[in-house]
Design an enzyme around this catalytic site. Structure first.
Site, mmCIF file in Angstrom:
data_model
loop_
_atom_site.group_PDB
_atom_site.id
_atom_site.type_symbol
_atom_site.label_atom_id
_atom_site.label_comp_id
_atom_site.label_asym_id
_atom_site.label_seq_id
_atom_site.Cartn_x
_atom_site.Cartn_y
_atom_site.Cartn_z
ATOM 1 N N CYS A 154 0.815 -1.213 0.000
ATOM 2 C CA CYS A 154 0.000 0.000 0.000
ATOM 3 C C CYS A 154 0.851 1.265 0.000
ATOM 4 C CB CYS A 154 -0.996 0.001 1.149
ATOM 5 S SG CYS A 154 -0.275 -0.245 2.769
ATOM 6 N N HIS A 173 -2.158 0.355 7.289
ATOM 7 C CA HIS A 173 -2.456 0.599 5.876
ATOM 8 C C HIS A 173 -2.206 2.068 5.549
ATOM 9 C CE1 HIS A 173 -4.453 0.067 2.027
ATOM 10 N NE2 HIS A 173 -5.324 1.018 2.319
ATOM 11 N N ASP A 217 -7.217 5.701 -1.765
ATOM 12 C CA ASP A 217 -6.980 4.457 -1.033
ATOM 13 C C ASP A 217 -6.913 3.290 -2.014
ATOM 14 O OD1 ASP A 217 -7.041 2.201 0.618
ATOM 15 O OD2 ASP A 217 -8.688 2.947 1.851
#
EC number: 3.4.19.12
Length: 183
Positions: free
Chosen positions: A18, A130, A145
């Site tokens: 991520c 994250h 995201d």
């Protein structure tokens, strides 16, 4: 991957990369950063603060600044990567709330926002962190995201602040990415 809105570049989540996806979305450029580049930064950071007394056989997988299997990188890698591109990072004091963030700052000053939140994966069996990027593009703030199927625009600036305040309320960290060095 480019989305249906050709103005906005957005990458989808793969393993725990991520941070790679967030940085590429923040820079609006495929391969602005790669796994290899972030691994090299991580290795350089590990060498700079190496302590041979803490080495164990698990150190091959669980490196000081990232997990070699999943790709989960820490804040030190984020800061070093952004500094290599001439950016600076300001850790936002959650006690001030989102209202103290100048979301209307010019793009030559404010590049975007990177958030780090706690998430639960694999039916609640694994808790991890994250990375999420927010960026203003064409006058509109987007949630980039990598867990989302597409970037989500915020309809108004106050919606960005609500999102950030919710992030604070759930223990998330907010980092302001500046285009110029802040003193």
């Amino acid at each position: 991957m480019a989305t249906e809105n050709s103005q906005v570049y957005h990458e989808r989540q793969r393993l725990q990369f991520c941070l790679v996806h967030s940085l590429n979305s923040l820079f609006q450029q495929k391969d602005a950063f790669t796994k290899a580049k972030l691994n090299a930064i991580s290795e350089r950071l590990a060498l700079a603060d190496s302590n041979s007394e803490t080495w164990s056989p698990l150190s091959v997988v669980f490196k000081p600044h990232h997990n070699a299997l999943t790709g989960n990188y820490d804040i030190n890698v984020l800061i070093a990567a952004l500094e290599e591109k001439g950016k600076s990072v300001v850790w936002h004091d959650r006690r001030k709330g989102a209202s103290s963030i100048d979301l209307d700052a010019p793009e030559d000053v404010l590049m975007g926002i990177v958030i780090n939140v706690s998430v639960t994966r694999f039916a609640g069996m694994w808790r991890t962190r994250h990375w999420i990027a927010l960026r203003k593009i064409g006058g509109v703030w987007y949630n980039l995201d990598s867990d989302l199927s597409a970037p989500q625009p915020f309809l108004h600036t106050h919606k960005v602040r609500e999102f950030l305040d919710s992030t604070f309320a759930h223990g998330g960290e907010v980092l302001i990415v500046m285009n110029e060095k802040q003193s």
